[in-house]
Structures are given as structure tokens and as C-alpha cells.
Design a protein around this motif. Structure first.
Motif, mmCIF file in Angstrom:
data_model
loop_
_atom_site.group_PDB
_atom_site.id
_atom_site.type_symbol
_atom_site.label_atom_id
_atom_site.label_comp_id
_atom_site.label_asym_id
_atom_site.label_seq_id
_atom_site.Cartn_x
_atom_site.Cartn_y
_atom_site.Cartn_z
ATOM 1 N N VAL A 1 0.905 -1.118 -0.005
ATOM 2 C CA VAL A 1 0.100 0.014 0.143
ATOM 3 C C VAL A 1 0.764 1.101 0.042
ATOM 4 O O VAL A 1 0.359 2.311 -0.645
ATOM 5 N N SER A 2 1.836 1.104 0.570
ATOM 6 C CA SER A 2 2.766 2.311 0.549
ATOM 7 C C SER A 2 3.399 2.700 -0.794
ATOM 8 O O SER A 2 3.380 4.028 -1.178
ATOM 9 N N LEU A 3 3.531 1.831 -1.706
ATOM 10 C CA LEU A 3 3.909 2.140 -3.007
ATOM 11 C C LEU A 3 2.477 2.886 -3.614
ATOM 12 O O LEU A 3 2.929 3.835 -4.574
ATOM 13 N N VAL A 4 1.336 2.499 -3.371
ATOM 14 C CA VAL A 4 0.165 3.098 -4.053
ATOM 15 C C VAL A 4 0.283 4.601 -3.332
ATOM 16 O O VAL A 4 -0.070 5.512 -4.358
ATOM 17 N N ILE A 5 0.562 4.858 -2.167
ATOM 18 C CA ILE A 5 0.250 6.044 -1.551
ATOM 19 C C ILE A 5 1.328 6.962 -2.056
ATOM 20 O O ILE A 5 1.222 8.227 -2.459
ATOM 21 N N LYS A 6 2.543 6.371 -2.344
ATOM 22 C CA LYS A 6 3.839 7.406 -2.651
ATOM 23 C C LYS A 6 3.480 7.684 -4.151
ATOM 24 O O LYS A 6 3.800 8.804 -4.725
ATOM 25 N N TYR A 7 2.948 6.926 -4.992
ATOM 26 C CA TYR A 7 2.719 7.337 -6.411
ATOM 27 C C TYR A 7 1.774 8.272 -6.435
ATOM 28 O O TYR A 7 1.928 9.042 -7.196
ATOM 29 N N LEU A 8 0.460 7.979 -5.788
ATOM 30 C CA LEU A 8 -0.688 8.985 -5.950
ATOM 31 C C LEU A 8 -0.295 10.125 -5.409
ATOM 32 O O LEU A 8 -0.666 11.364 -6.109
ATOM 33 N N THR A 9 0.419 10.242 -4.445
ATOM 34 C CA THR A 9 0.954 11.712 -3.736
ATOM 35 C C THR A 9 2.357 12.229 -4.424
ATOM 36 O O THR A 9 2.685 13.389 -3.992
#
Length: 295
Positions: A55-63
Motif C-alpha cells: 500500500v505504501s507504493l500506491v500512496i507514494k505514487y498517488l501523492t
């Protein structure tokens, strides 16, 4: 169509396990010293975390940021505010019962020991000139939320973006953080923390509008006592669900605390022993690790 309670719980459990799985490879850039961290951390400090989960990758990509998670250091406030829970907290956290953080995870808002993210890349951000009474209000509001849970929709919304980025049309990537009321980001813990700070009037990364662009004439006495500001600004609060961990890093109202090196040593870049080659096989004439400081 609303799923029955049983299937919904199963779906939440499966999605949570998928998103919180640990990444096979994680680059820990700077070693963290727990003793120094405990010495320099103050109640109300915001701790940014470079997560090691899917989930960290998702959040870092989106932000578009290096930070995927955020917590607030509350120290021993849980014990001070509820002395009857001292035994419970000491049983759960041992010697770290007086050094706790509050964070919002996919399973809900919880207390965790300060050492939890010691092996992650982290950054400590301190709200500049935050008054003691306002800091206490921020902490009290966050502690009151311990035990709260996320809605199913928030978890499902985030799971939608857990696909190869090439599968997500660019227009949807750009809107991922602003759909509807911003619910896809409510699972990002910064929403809860941003609201607590904004409730005491402390800014994160607000929009600022200058109302008066014409400088007022300077008075004679101002020349003696220094310049004074004549421009009036109006601040607009952010929507809490749209605040991301990156905003605390970019905010001019939070100080960055360099607890690992600069805070306790007389840092002098001229004393660094640089390797003669670039890469993991680099060697130096000095027996200490490449990049170590000579005192």
C-alpha cells in the motif's frame, strides 16, 4: 447493492492482507538511533514514514512523494490522561509505554511504540511555535480517536489503484486524490492528523491569498525598529481528506529535526572520508565505513 456483513468482512480482510503485505525489497537509506530519537522527539512532533508495504507504493505514487505514512508522537500522554490504563499500557509496550505514537492504519487508529519504524526511512517534523495548550488539544483529539475504524469504501477505493500504473489512465491518476469528497485518501493517516492541527488554527500547507498588494508608507519610527509587514494575507484551510504526508514535509510551518547526525555532532563535511570508487565495492584507506565522519 450492499453486500451482507459476512462477505463485506471477508472482502475487507482479503484486501487488507493484499495491501499490507511487506515488499520483497526495501532500501533503508539512513540508520536510525532509538536513543537519539527518544532524546530529541517532543510531544506533538509529526513523524513521516517511508513505508515498506504494498500500500505504501500506491500512496507514494498517488501523492508523488517519498512518504507514505504519518504518525504523531504523544510520549506518555496516554498514561497521564488515563492513569488507570498504566498497567495495560506497560504490559503492551514495556519500557516504551512512555514513548508512544498515535497512527491510523488500515485496521484503525492505534497506539504504537516509537521504535516501530526504526528500520524505515523517517523524518521528524516539528510544528513551529505551537503553543503548549494547543499541542495538548491536538494530542487529546488524536487520542480520543484511538479505536476508530475505516469504512469499507475507503479500503476498496485505495485497492482500485493497486495495479500496474500503466493500466490506470492518466486522467484517473490525477483525480485519484480528489474524487467526490476525497474519500480515497481518507485511509491515508494524514487526514486525521491534519484535522487535529487545523482545529487549533495551525496551518499545514494552506492556500494563501494576498489581499493588499500596495505597500503602506513607512513611518519614521519604523526605520529605527526595523521593517514591518504591510501586506494582509488570508489563509484557506485545506480539506483534511486531501492532505497527504508530503504536505507536512513541504510545509513552511514545520521544522525538520535532524536527530541522527546534525543535532548532536559538530557536522563538518570536510572531515568525511569519501570512497575512491562509486558503488558497493568501493574502498578507502580508512578502516571505517565509507562516508563516516571523522571526529
Amino acid at each position: 447493492m450492499k453486500l451482507p456483513l459476512g462477505p463485506r468482512r471477508w472482502l475487507v480482510r482479503e484486501i487488507t492482507q493484499l495491501l499490507t503485505a511487506t515488499l520483497p525489497h526495501y532500501e533503508h537509506r539512513v540508520a536510525n538511533d532509538l536513543t537519539r530519537l527518544r532524546r530529541h522527539a517532543r510531544k506533538g512532533d509529526v513523524i513521516l514514514i517511508d513505508g515498506d508495504q504494498r500500500v505504501s507504493l500506491v500512496i507514494k505514487y498517488l501523492t508523488q512523494s517519498s512518504w507514505s505514512h504519518v504518525a504523531v508522537y504523544v510520549g506518555d500522554e496516554p498514561m497521564r490522561g488515563a492513569p488507570e490504563r498504566r498497567a495495560e499500557l506497560e504490559a503492551a509496550f514495556g519500557d516504551e509505554a512512555d514513548s508512544l505514537i498515535v497512527e491510523a492504519l488500515m485496521e484503525g487508529v492505534v497506539l504504537s511504540p516509537l521504535s516501530k519504524y526504526l528500520h524505515n526511512n523517517i523524518r521528524v517534523c516539528r510544528p513551529y511555535s505551537l503553543r503548549g495548550e494547543d499541542r495538548d488539544r491536538v494530542i487529546a483529539e488524536l487520542l480520543a480517536r484511538v479505536g476508530h475504524r475505516y469504512d469499507l469504501k475507503n479500503i476498496v477505493d485505495l485497492a482500485r489503484y493497486f495495479f500496474p500504473v500503466s493500466f490506470i489512465p492518466r486522467r484517473f491518476r490525477n483525480r485519484a486524490l480528489t474524487i467526490g469528497s476525497g474519500e480515497p485518501t481518507s485511509v491515508i493517516c494524514s487526514s486525521m492528523i491534519a484535522e487535529a492541527f487545523q482545529n487549533v488554527g495551525f496551518p499545514i500547507l494552506p492556500k494563501v491569498e494576498l489581499l493588499d498588494g500596495t505597500p503602506a508608507p513607512r513611518r519614521r519610527w519604523s526605520r529605527l525598529f526595523g521593517p514591518t509587514s504591510s501586506r494582509v494575507s488570508r489563509f484557506f484551510k485545506q480539506i483534511p481528506t486531501l492532505v497527504t504526508p508530503r504536505d507536512f514535509d513541504l510545509s513552511p510551518y514545520f521544522e525538520i529535526i535532524k536527530f541522527n547526525v546534525i543535532e548532536e555532532t559538530k557536522f563538518d563535511y570536510r572531515k568525511i572520508r569519501w570512497a575512491t570508487e562509486v558503488g558497493p565495492t568501493a574502498t578507502t584507506d580508512d578502516p571505517r565505513p565509507a562516508g563516516a565522519l571523522r571526529r
